[in-house]
Design a protein around this motif. Structure first.
Motif, PDB file in Angstrom:
ATOM      1  N   CYS A  59      27.428 -36.283 -25.009  1.00 58.92           N
ATOM      2  CA  CYS A  59      26.534 -37.221 -24.331  1.00 58.92           C
ATOM      3  C   CYS A  59      27.335 -38.366 -23.727  1.00 58.92           C
ATOM      4  O   CYS A  59      27.883 -39.199 -24.460  1.00 58.92           O
ATOM      5  N   TRP A  60      27.431 -38.399 -22.396  1.00 57.42           N
ATOM      6  CA  TRP A  60      28.129 -39.459 -21.679  1.00 57.42           C
ATOM      7  C   TRP A  60      27.130 -40.368 -20.981  1.00 57.42           C
ATOM      8  O   TRP A  60      26.137 -39.907 -20.415  1.00 57.42           O
ATOM      9  N   ARG A  62      42.178 -36.301 -28.487  1.00 57.76           N
ATOM     10  CA  ARG A  62      42.152 -36.449 -29.940  1.00 57.76           C
ATOM     11  C   ARG A  62      40.898 -37.174 -30.423  1.00 57.76           C
ATOM     12  O   ARG A  62      40.669 -37.272 -31.625  1.00 57.76           O
ATOM     13  N   CYS A  63      40.102 -37.700 -29.490  1.00 51.47           N
ATOM     14  CA  CYS A  63      38.882 -38.409 -29.863  1.00 51.47           C
ATOM     15  C   CYS A  63      37.780 -37.412 -30.198  1.00 51.47           C
ATOM     16  O   CYS A  63      37.765 -36.280 -29.707  1.00 51.47           O
ATOM     17  N   PHE A  64      36.854 -37.830 -31.016  1.00 49.98           N
ATOM     18  CA  PHE A  64      35.708 -36.989 -31.325  1.00 49.98           C
ATOM     19  C   PHE A  64      34.503 -37.880 -31.600  1.00 49.98           C
ATOM     20  O   PHE A  64      34.637 -39.049 -31.970  1.00 49.98           O
ATOM     21  N   GLY A  65      33.328 -37.329 -31.377  1.00 48.67           N
ATOM     22  CA  GLY A  65      32.091 -38.063 -31.578  1.00 48.67           C
ATOM     23  C   GLY A  65      30.981 -37.412 -30.784  1.00 48.67           C
ATOM     24  O   GLY A  65      31.100 -36.263 -30.325  1.00 48.67           O
ATOM     25  N   THR A  66      29.901 -38.134 -30.581  1.00 44.00           N
ATOM     26  CA  THR A  66      28.762 -37.592 -29.834  1.00 44.00           C
ATOM     27  C   THR A  66      28.454 -38.384 -28.573  1.00 44.00           C
ATOM     28  O   THR A  66      28.001 -37.815 -27.588  1.00 44.00           O
ATOM     29  N   HIS A  67      28.718 -39.696 -28.580  1.00 42.85           N
ATOM     30  CA  HIS A  67      28.353 -40.538 -27.446  1.00 42.85           C
ATOM     31  C   HIS A  67      29.578 -41.274 -26.905  1.00 42.85           C
ATOM     32  O   HIS A  67      30.381 -41.801 -27.665  1.00 42.85           O
ATOM     33  N   ALA A  68      29.694 -41.298 -25.586  1.00 39.71           N
ATOM     34  CA  ALA A  68      30.806 -41.963 -24.913  1.00 39.71           C
ATOM     35  C   ALA A  68      30.283 -42.726 -23.704  1.00 39.71           C
ATOM     36  O   ALA A  68      29.272 -42.354 -23.101  1.00 39.71           O
ATOM     37  N   GLU A  94      31.409 -43.756 -29.634  1.00 37.37           N
ATOM     38  CA  GLU A  94      32.684 -43.457 -30.291  1.00 37.37           C
ATOM     39  C   GLU A  94      33.861 -43.548 -29.322  1.00 37.37           C
ATOM     40  O   GLU A  94      35.011 -43.583 -29.741  1.00 37.37           O
ATOM     41  N   LEU A  95      33.569 -43.578 -28.027  1.00 29.29           N
ATOM     42  CA  LEU A  95      34.600 -43.715 -27.004  1.00 29.29           C
ATOM     43  C   LEU A  95      34.055 -44.575 -25.878  1.00 29.29           C
ATOM     44  O   LEU A  95      32.950 -44.340 -25.380  1.00 29.29           O
ATOM     45  N   VAL A  96      34.829 -45.593 -25.478  1.00 25.75           N
ATOM     46  CA  VAL A  96      34.489 -46.438 -24.332  1.00 25.75           C
ATOM     47  C   VAL A  96      35.688 -46.427 -23.390  1.00 25.75           C
ATOM     48  O   VAL A  96      36.806 -46.761 -23.791  1.00 25.75           O
ATOM     49  N   LEU A  97      35.448 -46.031 -22.148  1.00 25.42           N
ATOM     50  CA  LEU A  97      36.508 -45.909 -21.147  1.00 25.42           C
ATOM     51  C   LEU A  97      36.211 -46.863 -19.998  1.00 25.42           C
ATOM     52  O   LEU A  97      35.202 -46.725 -19.303  1.00 25.42           O
ATOM     53  N   LEU A 106      31.439 -50.452 -29.270  1.00 26.35           N
ATOM     54  CA  LEU A 106      32.324 -49.417 -29.793  1.00 26.35           C
ATOM     55  C   LEU A 106      32.122 -49.278 -31.300  1.00 26.35           C
ATOM     56  O   LEU A 106      32.147 -50.268 -32.034  1.00 26.35           O
ATOM     57  N   ALA A 107      31.935 -48.057 -31.762  1.00 30.26           N
ATOM     58  CA  ALA A 107      31.714 -47.804 -33.183  1.00 30.26           C
ATOM     59  C   ALA A 107      33.019 -47.969 -33.961  1.00 30.26           C
ATOM     60  O   ALA A 107      34.106 -47.719 -33.430  1.00 30.26           O
ATOM     61  N   PRO A 108      32.954 -48.390 -35.220  1.00 23.10           N
ATOM     62  CA  PRO A 108      34.162 -48.452 -36.057  1.00 23.10           C
ATOM     63  C   PRO A 108      34.855 -47.087 -36.117  1.00 23.10           C
ATOM     64  O   PRO A 108      34.201 -46.060 -36.308  1.00 23.10           O
TER      65      PRO A 108
END
Length: 228
Positions: free
Chosen positions: A56-57, A31-37, A87-90, A112-114
């Motif tokens: 882009c990981w 369900r996540c979305f964005g460009t950078h993780a 937009e995502l940090v794992l 982590l972005a808002p």
């Protein structure tokens, strides 16, 4: 920096636990979305999950007191990224091998972005995995992190918890239990939290003056108090 036994994350029991955690996280991550993780993990051969919404990981793993992978940096220093970069940090078992676990979690929140998602996995201290884990590492690692403490730290930082559960078998060597039992006695945990967006401050608008036509008539709805 305390050293670790790298083979523990390549062992069959922990591989099964990692797989169970990946399955539990899959619906939330899709369900996540964005460009950078950002993927920061303990296993040296860890790879990012297949998420088509992220092109882009940045992949890092902790070893010998530093980050290795797409870049090299010291693990006891701030992450080498600007604020709100991902937009995502794992974090996959990263807090178990970090020299400063609390600082690493703070850094993960910083980059982590808002509106972005932070996902955490680890070995649950109150499970049959705990003595097995410490026996294999011979006490070389920092203490396993209690999920409720991590949850409290995330909430104090302004993140909203979206998922918190135990997964996997109750102890190494046991088969995966039914989902209901895994949720109570599972040897691993997953936490998913979303960083709240910053509140927008509305501007105070000033009414513009309205000029009265030569005939002295105003259009319908115009307030005479605003006319010059």
């Amino acid at each position: 920096m305390q050293q670790r036994d790298d083979d523990i994350y390549a062992s069959a029991p922990l591989r099964r636990l990692l797989d169970a955690q990946t399955c539990a996280l899959k619906p939330a991550l899709q369900r996540c979305f964005g460009t950078h993780a950002l993927l920061l993990g303990a296993p040296c051969d860890d790879v990012p999950p297949a998420l088509p919404m992220f092109g882009c990981w940045t992949s890092l793993h902790l070893v010998s007191g530093g980050y290795r992978g797409d870049l090299r940096a010291a693990a006891d220093e701030p992450l080498p990224f600007v604020d709100d970069a991902f937009e995502l940090v794992l974090l996959r078992h990263a807090l178990e091998v970090a020299p400063l676990p609390a600082s690493l979690l703070d850094e993960a929140i910083r980059v982590l972005a808002p509106g972005g998602v932070l996902a955490l996995t680890g070995v649950h201290p109150l499970s049959g995995w705990s003595p097995w884990f410490y026996w294999h590492v011979r006490g070389k690692l920092p203490a396993l992190r209690m999920p409720w403490r991590l949850r409290h730290q995330l909430e104090q930082a302004g993140l909203a918890i979206e998922q918190a559960q135990r997964v996997g078998s109750a102890a190494p060597g046991l088969k995966t239990m039914w989902r209901a039992l895994a949720g109570v006695f599972g040897g691993g945990y997953v936490l998913v939290a979303r960083k709240r967006r910053r509140l927008a401050t509305p501007l105070r608008l000033k009414p513009a003056p309205v000029r009265v036509p030569a005939n002295g008539r105003l259009s319908p709805g115009t307030r005479r108090s605003s006319a010059l």
